[in-house]
Design an enzyme around this catalytic site. Structure first.
Site, PDB file in Angstrom:
ATOM      1  CD  GLN A 150      43.915  44.881  40.025  1.00  0.00           C
ATOM      2  OE1 GLN A 150      42.515  44.793  40.300  1.00  0.00           O
ATOM      3  NE2 GLN A 150      44.996  45.016  40.461  1.00  0.00           N
ATOM      4  CB  CYS A 151      37.361  47.260  42.392  1.00  0.00           C
ATOM      5  SG  CYS A 151      37.747  45.977  41.034  1.00  0.00           S
TER       6      CYS A 151
END
Length: 191
Positions: free
Chosen positions: A121-122
């Site tokens: 994700q990030c």
């Protein structure tokens, strides 16, 4: 942020919010993530590379990422210093909702080393955006972690290990990042 080198270490979302999700944290795909991040931080400090502490915030959500709950802070064992840059984002990547790009540009940074929580994700999204912005990107997968995605009736479950390997493969094969290991990055022999 000042830099004597052209490289910066981005520590993404290594924050208490994730540990507050006890079941999720206990099932992390990489239980050595904090030790590996700590090695990268120590190395960056030793060679004079700036360390940027990035946290994720969801104001008004009432959850563990709501700053009002008090968990949007770097995990204390990592020992962030007041003199080191800190940015708080409200988007998946660390650039869109912060002044990170301007800070890095101002410090003459051309290469970013990425580590942190939520590999796919990030961390991955920040790596892709950094590459699009023209940075050389080193992605230290063994200094990231994630957890499995459970089956939901229409999709099969995906293990955390599979997610991490997929992320490595895509970032490398598509030219977004060079994949490195913590001990190779810091110049020590593997244990």
């Amino acid at each position: 942020m000042t830099s004597s080198t052209d490289t910066a270490l981005l520590v993404i979302d290594a924050q208490e919010s994730f540990r507050r999700r006890a079941d999720d944290w206990a099932a992390t795909a990489n239980p050595e993530v904090l030790d590996n991040i700590a090695l990268l931080v120590a190395h960056a400090r030793e060679v004079g590379d700036p360390v940027v502490w990035i946290t994720h915030s969801e104001p008004g959500s009432g959850g563990v990422f709501d700053p009002a709950q008090g968990f949007v802070r770097v995990i204390s064992e990592l020992g962030p210093r007041e003199s080191e840059a800190a940015v708080t984002k409200t988007t998946i990547n660390a650039f869109a909702s912060t002044d990170l790009h301007e800070r890095l540009q101002g410090a003459g940074v051309r290469r970013v080393v990425i580590c942190g929580i939520r590999t796919e994700q990030c961390c991955e999204t920040t790596a892709r955006v950094a590459a699009d912005l023209g940075y050389e990107v080193e992605f230290v997968t063994d200094a990231t972690t994630t957890s499995a995605i459970p089956a939901d009736g229409t999709l099969e479950a995906v293990s955390g290990d599979d997610i991490m390997r997929r992320t490595e493969s895509i970032l490398s094969a598509r030219g977004f990042a060079t994949i490195v290991r913590t001990r190779a990055r810091v110049g020590t022999a593997a244990v």
